[in-house]
Design a protein around this motif. Structure first.
Motif, PDB file in Angstrom:
ATOM      1  N   PRO A  52       0.792  -1.238   0.000  1.00  0.00           N
ATOM      2  CA  PRO A  52       0.000   0.000   0.000  1.00  0.00           C
ATOM      3  C   PRO A  52       0.819   1.280   0.000  1.00  0.00           C
ATOM      4  CG  PRO A  52      -0.156  -1.156   2.114  1.00  0.00           C
ATOM      5  CD  PRO A  52       0.484  -2.090   1.155  1.00  0.00           C
ATOM      6  N   ASP A  53       2.048   1.221   0.551  1.00  0.00           N
ATOM      7  CA  ASP A  53       2.881   2.432   0.625  1.00  0.00           C
ATOM      8  C   ASP A  53       3.985   2.458  -0.427  1.00  0.00           C
ATOM      9  OD1 ASP A  53       1.451   3.366   2.840  1.00  0.00           O
ATOM     10  OD2 ASP A  53       2.699   2.208   4.220  1.00  0.00           O
ATOM     11  N   ARG A  54       4.003   1.468  -1.311  1.00  0.00           N
ATOM     12  CA  ARG A  54       5.054   1.395  -2.328  1.00  0.00           C
ATOM     13  C   ARG A  54       4.514   1.880  -3.653  1.00  0.00           C
ATOM     14  NH1 ARG A  54       7.422  -3.964  -1.345  1.00  0.00           N
ATOM     15  NH2 ARG A  54       5.870  -4.758  -2.779  1.00  0.00           N
ATOM     16  N   VAL A  55       5.340   2.650  -4.356  1.00  0.00           N
ATOM     17  CA  VAL A  55       4.909   3.243  -5.618  1.00  0.00           C
ATOM     18  C   VAL A  55       5.944   2.983  -6.700  1.00  0.00           C
ATOM     19  CG1 VAL A  55       3.571   5.073  -4.495  1.00  0.00           C
ATOM     20  CG2 VAL A  55       5.993   5.463  -5.040  1.00  0.00           C
ATOM     21  N   LEU A  93      14.693  11.866  -8.013  1.00  0.00           N
ATOM     22  CA  LEU A  93      13.690  11.221  -7.172  1.00  0.00           C
ATOM     23  C   LEU A  93      14.234  10.941  -5.776  1.00  0.00           C
ATOM     24  CD1 LEU A  93      12.222   8.668  -9.747  1.00  0.00           C
ATOM     25  CD2 LEU A  93      11.046  10.660  -8.799  1.00  0.00           C
ATOM     26  N   LYS A  94      15.503  10.571  -5.681  1.00  0.00           N
ATOM     27  CA  LYS A  94      16.097  10.254  -4.377  1.00  0.00           C
ATOM     28  C   LYS A  94      16.164  11.475  -3.477  1.00  0.00           C
ATOM     29  CE  LYS A  94      18.794   6.243  -5.888  1.00  0.00           C
ATOM     30  NZ  LYS A  94      20.140   5.640  -6.090  1.00  0.00           N
ATOM     31  N   GLY A  95      16.153  12.652  -4.065  1.00  0.00           N
ATOM     32  CA  GLY A  95      16.194  13.860  -3.252  1.00  0.00           C
ATOM     33  C   GLY A  95      14.859  14.552  -3.130  1.00  0.00           C
ATOM     34  N   MET A  96      13.797  13.935  -3.617  1.00  0.00           N
ATOM     35  CA  MET A  96      12.485  14.589  -3.623  1.00  0.00           C
ATOM     36  C   MET A  96      11.768  14.391  -2.296  1.00  0.00           C
ATOM     37  SD  MET A  96       9.452  14.262  -6.451  1.00  0.00           S
ATOM     38  CE  MET A  96      10.421  15.270  -7.601  1.00  0.00           C
ATOM     39  N   GLU A  97      11.108  15.432  -1.850  1.00  0.00           N
ATOM     40  CA  GLU A  97      10.346  15.396  -0.613  1.00  0.00           C
ATOM     41  C   GLU A  97       9.163  14.441  -0.742  1.00  0.00           C
ATOM     42  OE1 GLU A  97       7.811  18.473   2.275  1.00  0.00           O
ATOM     43  OE2 GLU A  97       8.868  19.207   0.475  1.00  0.00           O
ATOM     44  N   GLY A  98       8.941  13.668   0.310  1.00  0.00           N
ATOM     45  CA  GLY A  98       7.798  12.753   0.323  1.00  0.00           C
ATOM     46  C   GLY A  98       8.126  11.352  -0.130  1.00  0.00           C
ATOM     47  N   ASP A 141       6.735   8.597   2.179  1.00  0.00           N
ATOM     48  CA  ASP A 141       6.907   8.930   3.586  1.00  0.00           C
ATOM     49  C   ASP A 141       5.585   8.753   4.327  1.00  0.00           C
ATOM     50  OD1 ASP A 141       9.586   9.521   3.491  1.00  0.00           O
ATOM     51  OD2 ASP A 141       9.265  11.640   3.036  1.00  0.00           O
ATOM     52  N   THR A 142       5.687   8.460   5.603  1.00  0.00           N
ATOM     53  CA  THR A 142       4.491   8.285   6.425  1.00  0.00           C
ATOM     54  C   THR A 142       3.616   9.536   6.368  1.00  0.00           C
ATOM     55  OG1 THR A 142       5.770   6.882   7.911  1.00  0.00           O
ATOM     56  CG2 THR A 142       3.653   7.693   8.732  1.00  0.00           C
ATOM     57  N   ASP A 143       2.326   9.336   6.219  1.00  0.00           N
ATOM     58  CA  ASP A 143       1.330  10.425   6.158  1.00  0.00           C
ATOM     59  C   ASP A 143       1.505  11.313   4.931  1.00  0.00           C
ATOM     60  OD1 ASP A 143       0.268   9.540   8.579  1.00  0.00           O
ATOM     61  OD2 ASP A 143       1.642  10.796   9.745  1.00  0.00           O
ATOM     62  N   THR A 144       2.231  10.820   3.932  1.00  0.00           N
ATOM     63  CA  THR A 144       2.380  11.590   2.693  1.00  0.00           C
ATOM     64  C   THR A 144       1.296  11.175   1.707  1.00  0.00           C
ATOM     65  OG1 THR A 144       4.766  11.817   2.956  1.00  0.00           O
ATOM     66  CG2 THR A 144       3.894  12.091   0.740  1.00  0.00           C
ATOM     67  N   ASP A 145       0.658  12.162   1.099  1.00  0.00           N
ATOM     68  CA  ASP A 145      -0.401  11.893   0.141  1.00  0.00           C
ATOM     69  C   ASP A 145       0.211  11.574  -1.222  1.00  0.00           C
ATOM     70  OD1 ASP A 145      -2.821  11.706  -1.165  1.00  0.00           O
ATOM     71  OD2 ASP A 145      -3.024  13.861  -1.436  1.00  0.00           O
ATOM     72  N   GLY A 146      -0.167  10.437  -1.787  1.00  0.00           N
ATOM     73  CA  GLY A 146       0.365  10.050  -3.083  1.00  0.00           C
ATOM     74  C   GLY A 146       0.045  11.049  -4.172  1.00  0.00           C
ATOM     75  N   ALA A 147      -1.150  11.653  -4.112  1.00  0.00           N
ATOM     76  CA  ALA A 147      -1.534  12.628  -5.131  1.00  0.00           C
ATOM     77  C   ALA A 147      -0.626  13.854  -5.101  1.00  0.00           C
ATOM     78  CB  ALA A 147      -2.990  13.047  -4.926  1.00  0.00           C
ATOM     79  N   THR A 148      -0.204  14.242  -3.896  1.00  0.00           N
ATOM     80  CA  THR A 148       0.691  15.389  -3.769  1.00  0.00           C
ATOM     81  C   THR A 148       2.044  15.096  -4.396  1.00  0.00           C
ATOM     82  OG1 THR A 148      -0.404  16.063  -1.714  1.00  0.00           O
ATOM     83  CG2 THR A 148       1.801  16.944  -2.132  1.00  0.00           C
TER      84      THR A 148
END
Length: 387
Positions: free
Chosen positions: A57-60, A83-88, A212-219
């Motif tokens: 569920p948390d893997r994209v 991507l490795k330096g992107m927030e979230g 990241d925990t509590d990170t919205d995938g859409a964001t």
């Protein structure tokens, strides 16, 4: 009316045992239809489950915009670093996904397997993956780590074996178990070695990551789209594997219903003939009952109950055979979306068994309707003379 119906039906069912030969035609015919239908649907369910269980569920996945699968996609090393330096996003793993030609165990026929070049972070992204034999491959060496399904499907993949492809001699150093996921059908190797062997220097097929925990995938998805250094889209693993399995399982299910429909037509014809024979044998009995004041309805009901019960017995028999022989049976299929050869287990679930029983009752109802109406409409005198 109820008493008449009960008496006629009970008498009719007692006579079934004296017509074992003709009655078995309905049982065996409908049982065969149910077995084929439930068996093929169980295969479809097994493929769907294998792909669904691969998702987290948390893997994209981050894929090239417009790409529908891993094999045809590509991302540059620069994009992976962005991507490795992107927030979230955390624990990013660039992965190269290609196909390799292997030999199928036992038959010696050519087969196709997924080869995945991975970084060390790929193992952290898949906490359920565990080593079951040998060791992990060493970075920089031509070594292979093989999924348990792949090792059982293809030849020369035992630990310590060597095989040749892409002008290299590869050594199998370990087997891994991904808990029934599609990865169990794959062959893994060091990413830089895979890039060199398959001439994909500096390029990966996709990037996997945890949100990241509590990170919205859409964001995060919108953040990727707005990043000028990226031409990629983010998709959840659950959505990705659902899409990959939809086309293949849809085709299998369609084929299951087509084949079952063709077989069902034959079973219905056999059921109609059998029930006509039953009604003909009982013509004098039916005529006598009607001359004594019994109405047409109990006659129709008695014939229909016999047909439905025989169909139900056939349905239970077909379901039992499929459950005992195929539930949990490991097999594999070629070209499931982009996944090439994927190992799966037949899944004979309660909903599928209910589908089989409903199919049996439907066929029984069709097979019994015309003979029942004929029995009810036949003139009393003609019925008595038939004896």
């Amino acid at each position: 009316m109820f008493k008449q119906t009960f008496n006629i039906t009970a008498t009719n069912l007692r006579s079934v045992f004296s017509r074992k030969g003709t009655s078995s035609v309905i049982v065996v015919g409908i049982g065969g239809v149910v077995a084929v239908l439930v068996g093929m649907l169980a295969m479809s369910e097994g493929i769907r489950s294998a792909l669904k269980d691969t998702s987290h569920p948390d893997r994209v996945l981050v894929m090239r915009s417009g790409t529908q699968d891993e094999i045809t996609g590509w991302l540059s090393a620069t994009e992976v670093n962005v991507l490795k330096g992107m927030e979230g996003i955390r624990t990013v793993s660039g992965e190269l996904v290609v196909v390799v030609d292997l030999v199928t165990r036992g038959t010696g026929k050519p087969g196709v397997a997924i080869a995945r070049g991975v970084e060390a972070s790929a193992f952290g992204l898949r906490p359920g993956l565990r080593l079951v034999a040998g060791r992990f491959f060493q970075p920089g060496k031509d070594e292979l780590l093989v999924g348990v399904n792949a090792s059982g499907t293809f030849a020369d993949l035992a630990v310590g074996s060597e095989l040749s492809f892409r002008d290299k001699l590869w050594e199998v150093v370990g087997h891994f178990d991904a808990e029934g996921q599609a990865h169990d059908s794959e062959v893994w190797m060091d990413l830089p070695i895979a890039q060199a062997a398959f001439r994909r220097n500096g390029v990966v097929s996709t990037a996997r990551a945890f949100l990241d925990t509590d990170t919205d995938g859409a964001t995060v998805r919108e953040r990727i789209r707005q990043e000028p250094r990226l031409r990629a889209d983010l998709v959840s693993e659950r959505d990705f594997y659902a899409q990959q399995s939809q086309a293949k399982t849809g085709m299998v299910e369609s084929l299951a219903y087509v084949i079952a429909g063709i077989m069902g037509l034959g079973a219905v014809v056999a059921a109609i003939n059998t029930m006509y024979s039953s009604v003909s044998t009982r013509s004098v009995e039916i005529g006598t009952l009607r001359s004594l004041g019994f109405s047409n309805v109990p006659v129709v009901v008695s014939v229909m109950v016999e047909a439905l019960l025989l169909a139900l017995v056939g349905g239970v028999l077909g379901c039992a055979v499929v459950y005992l022989l195929y539930d949990g049976l490991t097999s594999s299929t070629l070209n499931v979306g982009s996944m090439s050869q994927v190992g799966f287990e037949f899944a004979v679930t309660p909903p599928l068994l209910l589908v089989g029983l409903r199919c049996a009752l439907f066929l029984g109802a069709i097979g019994g309707l015309l003979p029942a109406l004929r029995a009810a409409r036949k003139p009393v005198i003609a019925a008595l003379r038939a004896g």
